[in-house]
Design a protein around this motif. Structure first.
Motif, short mmCIF file in Angstrom:
data_model
loop_
_atom_site.label_atom_id
_atom_site.label_comp_id
_atom_site.label_asym_id
_atom_site.label_seq_id
_atom_site.Cartn_x
_atom_site.Cartn_y
_atom_site.Cartn_z
N ASN A 758 3.10 11.53 -22.33
CA ASN A 758 3.39 11.33 -23.92
C ASN A 758 4.34 10.15 -24.28
OD1 ASN A 758 2.61 12.22 -26.43
ND2 ASN A 758 4.49 13.51 -26.52
N LYS A 759 4.25 9.21 -23.46
CA LYS A 759 4.99 8.06 -23.76
C LYS A 759 4.02 6.90 -24.65
CE LYS A 759 8.66 9.93 -21.86
NZ LYS A 759 9.56 10.32 -22.64
N PRO A 760 4.42 6.17 -25.54
CA PRO A 760 3.44 5.23 -26.21
C PRO A 760 3.18 4.13 -25.15
CG PRO A 760 5.60 5.30 -27.12
CD PRO A 760 5.44 6.35 -26.19
N THR A 761 4.19 3.60 -24.27
CA THR A 761 4.03 2.65 -23.70
C THR A 761 4.80 2.82 -22.33
OG1 THR A 761 5.90 1.12 -24.39
CG2 THR A 761 3.95 0.94 -25.32
N VAL A 762 4.47 2.28 -21.11
CA VAL A 762 5.20 2.29 -20.05
C VAL A 762 5.19 0.86 -19.34
CG1 VAL A 762 4.35 4.73 -19.57
CG2 VAL A 762 2.97 2.86 -18.58
N LYS A 763 6.28 0.71 -18.34
CA LYS A 763 6.31 -0.55 -17.54
C LYS A 763 5.75 -0.29 -16.37
CE LYS A 763 9.99 -3.96 -16.90
NZ LYS A 763 11.51 -4.33 -16.87
N ALA A 764 4.90 -1.47 -15.98
CA ALA A 764 4.42 -1.29 -14.53
C ALA A 764 5.07 -2.51 -14.00
CB ALA A 764 2.88 -1.49 -14.63
N ILE A 765 5.60 -2.46 -12.63
CA ILE A 765 5.99 -3.39 -11.87
C ILE A 765 5.06 -3.40 -10.65
CG2 ILE A 765 7.80 -4.25 -10.22
CD1 ILE A 765 8.52 -2.02 -13.32
N ILE A 766 4.40 -4.58 -10.55
CA ILE A 766 3.30 -4.83 -9.59
C ILE A 766 3.68 -5.86 -8.63
CG2 ILE A 766 0.68 -5.43 -9.25
CD1 ILE A 766 0.32 -4.76 -12.07
N GLU A 767 3.73 -5.44 -7.27
CA GLU A 767 3.96 -6.35 -6.21
C GLU A 767 2.56 -6.30 -5.22
OE1 GLU A 767 8.22 -7.50 -6.09
OE2 GLU A 767 7.93 -6.01 -4.44
N GLY A 768 2.52 -7.65 -4.54
CA GLY A 768 1.16 -7.69 -3.82
C GLY A 768 1.23 -8.92 -2.81
N MET A 769 0.33 -8.84 -1.97
CA MET A 769 0.26 -10.05 -0.80
C MET A 769 -1.20 -10.25 -0.67
SD MET A 769 2.26 -10.64 2.50
CE MET A 769 1.60 -9.03 3.23
N THR A 770 -1.76 -11.49 -0.87
CA THR A 770 -3.16 -11.87 -0.17
C THR A 770 -3.20 -11.89 1.26
OG1 THR A 770 -2.99 -14.26 -0.41
CG2 THR A 770 -3.42 -12.92 -2.48
N GLN A 771 -4.37 -12.27 1.66
CA GLN A 771 -4.54 -12.21 3.12
C GLN A 771 -4.20 -13.84 3.66
OE1 GLN A 771 -6.08 -10.11 5.47
NE2 GLN A 771 -5.54 -8.71 3.99
N GLU A 772 -4.05 -14.74 2.67
CA GLU A 772 -3.47 -15.99 3.05
C GLU A 772 -2.26 -15.93 2.71
OE1 GLU A 772 -6.09 -15.37 0.55
OE2 GLU A 772 -7.63 -15.93 2.21
N GLY A 773 -1.31 -14.84 2.35
CA GLY A 773 0.14 -14.81 2.01
C GLY A 773 0.64 -15.14 0.83
N LYS A 774 -0.09 -15.39 -0.06
CA LYS A 774 0.18 -15.75 -1.27
C LYS A 774 0.88 -14.33 -2.06
CE LYS A 774 -2.86 -19.30 -2.65
NZ LYS A 774 -4.04 -19.49 -3.40
N LEU A 775 2.11 -14.68 -2.73
CA LEU A 775 2.98 -13.41 -3.10
C LEU A 775 2.76 -13.12 -4.46
CD1 LEU A 775 6.16 -14.04 -1.08
CD2 LEU A 775 4.09 -13.01 -0.46
N ILE A 776 2.66 -11.90 -4.97
CA ILE A 776 2.52 -11.50 -6.45
C ILE A 776 3.50 -10.69 -6.85
CG2 ILE A 776 0.99 -10.55 -7.86
CD1 ILE A 776 -1.55 -11.23 -5.99
N HIS A 777 4.10 -11.14 -7.99
CA HIS A 777 5.24 -10.16 -8.61
C HIS A 777 4.94 -10.12 -10.13
CE1 HIS A 777 8.77 -7.72 -9.53
NE2 HIS A 777 9.05 -8.31 -10.54
N ASP A 778 4.35 -8.94 -10.78
CA ASP A 778 4.10 -9.30 -12.04
C ASP A 778 4.82 -7.80 -12.80
OD1 ASP A 778 3.36 -10.19 -14.46
OD2 ASP A 778 1.06 -10.14 -13.66
#
Length: 785
Positions: A758-778
């Motif tokens: 019952n929250k109107p908005t939430v915060k998502a912290i996304i991290e990831g890594m591709t097979q080529e080793g590129k790093l993702i933080h969003d």
């Protein structure tokens, strides 16, 4: 040509050739030192935590990412140790976690009796023991025991406040302009805000004022003609005086600027006439390197070049931390400095609402990179539970190369600006001690004294009454982990099973078989697991350079400031009847895409299903061969996937390609999974038939052994029992959802669910890594309504 002129020409050419050979020899020695020291692969490990502040009623959820620092790609490490320490360095818990394709996932259980305070998670592998530096990952968290209160470790301790000075390049050189870094911190690393120090001469007169930022860092420049003597800092009733370092008569000053220009880095090298005189018979080199990757510049050494400027395009630098060194032809280091070169920012993740089912809202994530591994934590928008702000960009791109991890990394890296780049450089300039010491690099070469473990090793012996060991084999069977293996017995009556992937509390049925009819022999079989308990020789130890006074817990916060829990809360999710994947928690399967073969899927052609999941199927005269779509060998032979049925690794594909979809209960598949070995494998297909194997069918036998504390099972997320989620306590410290082992697939899409609190908005912290080793933080604010 006159004879004398010809002789002079030959002499000049000889000098040039000799000089060039000397230069090449010096460069070769520098290159050899770097390549020898960093010859062994080094791992870098990052943990994405669901939060960094926890209550003792909660659990710590995490997903780990591992790269090979040479290639920057996911590493095939499997055995990862995750250890929790309290702030005094006492071990609280330890687990062995199975990593696959550079990814692992786990949970740390907390105890209601744990005291409030800072704790530290250390992540390491046995391979890391080969290096003199600490290559483990260390992550600081804060735990609150609600019955005890909160310990405010951010409160400034004035008595331990100290001032540190670090010349850029690590040396203060006479008769040149020098840049000096300044840092102010107490025994816990905290710094007061709005500080200003003064540079004074011997008479106490102020030469200049020095601004110190909120993180406690600053820098200033001193000129040769300045009568400088000391730096003075006043805070409350405390005055700190720090004398400037002793000036070296011979040396090089460094001044690096990689924040003023978006596309280039400017390096200034400054020296004096005394240095030029002492270098008459030597050369000096500017080295820029990251581990063994390097490039080297000759420095001009004459009285007309006391200051040299080298402009580098950032695209020519290495992504992440670069180390700059000045070294002479005798391989003596004169200056060193680390800088950060930000990688190209990845395209942001987009998230779209997909469906609503009861108290769950489904979402679809879109990534520009296919086959990316993700983890997501969902917290209230007003959260205060992420104060440490770890980032995968720092965890794999910065921290492995420096002695002190970058605090509050997201401030600098998530939305970088010029001022943030400048402040990040202040932090790096003030790294007083380099992690990789040049003396070690040029004189030592790490040796493989500790193994690179892949799975567990089971070793033992059989009864000595058995004769002719070559006529026997030992067989092990695990219905839980789908393992059926046999091995030979050596002349000492010993057997060894290597690379076993066994989960906690696995029962192994051990059998002695006599050849050639595989007759079961009733005898006692001894066993031991050799590589489960691997100590790390650089365990976490608290910084004892300054003794901090004990922090007392404060109960000044009102009831609404901490979430409340109810162990009696009924989790309706637990009583739902759903078709769930039975083998999803088996080791390795969490990294694969899992399918339950139901009535609809039974009608699908098996090989067509394999093709739709990223493989190529070639059909010839009633036969079929499955190939990976990735070429991973020099001779360009097409790799084939590893196929496993009920725990058996198939040596050829015929058995599998002649089966039907209806033969299987579940199938787990990944077309890009790494398969270590020499058999040119790429991708994995794991299938479980509808045969009804049950552990309780095993006949009671003394050789049925229980393997305790093996690899921890992949956890299924279950949130804490929050009594009420409509209060400030939950909004500040609660957790809404955690999702790990997500994969974007061939189309770049991934699915996840969020519980509706019952929250109107939430915060998502996304991290990831591709097979080529590129790093993702969003970080994304998601609309829930």
């Amino acid at each position: 040509m006159p004879k004398n002129t010809f002789f002079l020409f030959i002499l000049m050419m000889s000098n040039i050739i000799f000089s060039q050979e000397a230069i090449d020899e010096n460069r070769s020695r520098i290159i050899s030192a770097l390549e020898n020291y960093f010859f062994l692969e080094r791992e870098a490990i990052h943990l994405h935590l669901d939060k960094t502040t926890f209550l003792t009623n909660e659990k710590i959820w995490y997903q780990g990412y591992i790269i090979n620092r040479k290639t920057k790609k996911p590493f095939f490490t499997t055995n990862v140790f995750v250890v929790l320490y309290d702030e005094k360095g006492k071990q609280v818990s330890e687990k062995l976690i199975y990593a696959y394709n550079g990814i692992f996932s786990g949970v740390i259980d907390l105890d209601a009796k744990m005291t409030s305070g800072n704790y530290y998670i250390q992540v390491y592998t046995n391979w890391m023991n080969n290096f003199s530096e600490d290559e483990s990952g260390i992550f600081k968290i804060n735990i609150i025991n609600p019955s005890e209160g909160v310990k405010n470790d951010k409160k400034i301790d004035d008595d331990s406040l100290e001032l540190y000075l670090t010349p850029e390049g690590k040396n203060l050189v006479a008769n040149v302009s020098n840049t000096i870094g300044i840092r102010v911190k107490d025994c816990r690393g905290n710094s007061p805000e709005n500080l200003e120090a003064t540079l004074q001469n011997a008479k106490g007169e102020t030469l200049k004022n020095i601004h110190i930022n909120a993180a406690g860092f600053g820098k200033f420049e001193v000129n040769p003609e300045d009568d400088f003597d000391k730096v003075v800092l006043k805070h409350n009733d405390k005055t700190i005086v720090k004398t400037l370092p002793y000036k070296q008569s011979v040396g090089f000053g460094l001044e690096v600027n990689n924040f003023s220009f978006e596309t280039k880095t400017i390096i200034k090298i400054k020296t004096n006439l005394a240095t030029i005189e002492s270098f008459k018979a030597q050369k000096a080199y500017l080295i820029v390197h990251q581990d063994s990757k390097h490039f080297i510049y000759d420095l001009v050494m004459d009285k007309n070049s006391l200051e040299q400027t080298i402009s580098l395009q950032n695209t020519d630098l290495f992504s992440g931390i670069n180390t700059i060194r000045i070294v002479d032809s005798n391989l003596k280091e004169w200056a060193n400095r680390v800088i950060y070169n930000a990688p190209k920012k990845e395209t942001p993740i987009s998230i779209t609402k997909n469906y609503r089912k009861e108290d769950k809202i489904g979402f679809v994530g879109y990534s520009s990179a296919p086959n990316t591994s993700f983890s997501i934590t969902i917290v209230p928008t007003e959260t205060k539970s992420l104060k440490e702000n770890y980032s995968i960009l720092a965890g794999l791109g910065i921290n492995p190369y420096i002695t002190e991890s970058l605090p509050n990394a997201n401030y600098y890296l998530f939305e970088p600006k010029r001022i943030k780049n400048y402040e990040l450089d202040l932090f790096l300039l003030n790294q007083a001690v380099p992690k990789y010491d040049w003396e070690n690099i040029k004189t030592t070469k790490p040796a493989t004294n500790f193994s690179f473990d892949i799975g567990l090793t089971l070793k033992g012996n059989i009864n000595k009454n058995v004769k002719n060991y070559s006529d026997y084999k030992v067989k092990i069977t695990s219905f839980k982990d789908q393992i059926i293996k046999s091995t030979e017995i050596n002349e000492k009556g010993e057997y060894v099973f290597e690379n076993l992937i066994l989960t906690d509390s696995t029962t192994l049925a051990m059998t002695l078989l006599k050849l050639p009819n595989f007759e079961i022999i009733d005898t006692k079989i001894g066993h031991q697991v050799l590589n489960r308990k691997k100590p790390f020789y650089k365990p976490f130890k608290p910084n004892m350079s300054q003794v901090c006074p004990e922090i007392k817990a404060e109960n000044t916060i009102v009831d609404l400031d901490l979430p409340k829990f109810s162990s009696q809360a009924i989790q309706l999710e637990e009583i739902k009847v759903e078709k769930k994947l039975t083998y999803q928690r088996s080791i390795g399967n969490g990294h694969l895409m899992g399918y339950k073969v139901d009535e609809i899927m039974e009608n699908i052609d098996l090989l067509s299903f394999i093709e739709r999941n990223g493989f190529t199927v070639i059909r010839r005269f009633g036969d079929a061969t499955i190939y990976s779509r990735v070429i991973n060998t020099l001779n360009a032979e097409r790799p084939t996937p590893q196929i496993i049925i009920d725990g058996r690794v198939l040596m050829n594909q015929f058995e599998f390609t002649t089966m039907r979809m209806s033969d299987f209960d579940e199938i787990y598949i990944s077309s890009n999974a790494l398969v270590p070995g020499m058999l040119n494998r790429s991708g994995i297909i794991k299938a479980y038939t509808k045969k009804n194997f049950k552990p309780n069918h095993i006949k009671a036998d003394p050789n049925n052994v229980l393997i305790k504390e093996a690899f921890s099972l992949y956890p299924i997320f279950k949130n804490a029992d929050y009594k009420n989620t409509n209060n400030l306590g939950f909004d500040h410290f609660g957790l809404i959802e955690w999702a790990s082992l997500l994969n974007s697939g061939e189309e770049g899409q991934f699915l996840f669910k969020i519980t509706d609190y019952n929250k109107p908005t939430v915060k998502a912290i996304i991290e990831g890594m591709t097979q080529e080793g590129k790093l993702i933080h969003d970080e994304i604010i998601i609309e829930m309504k």
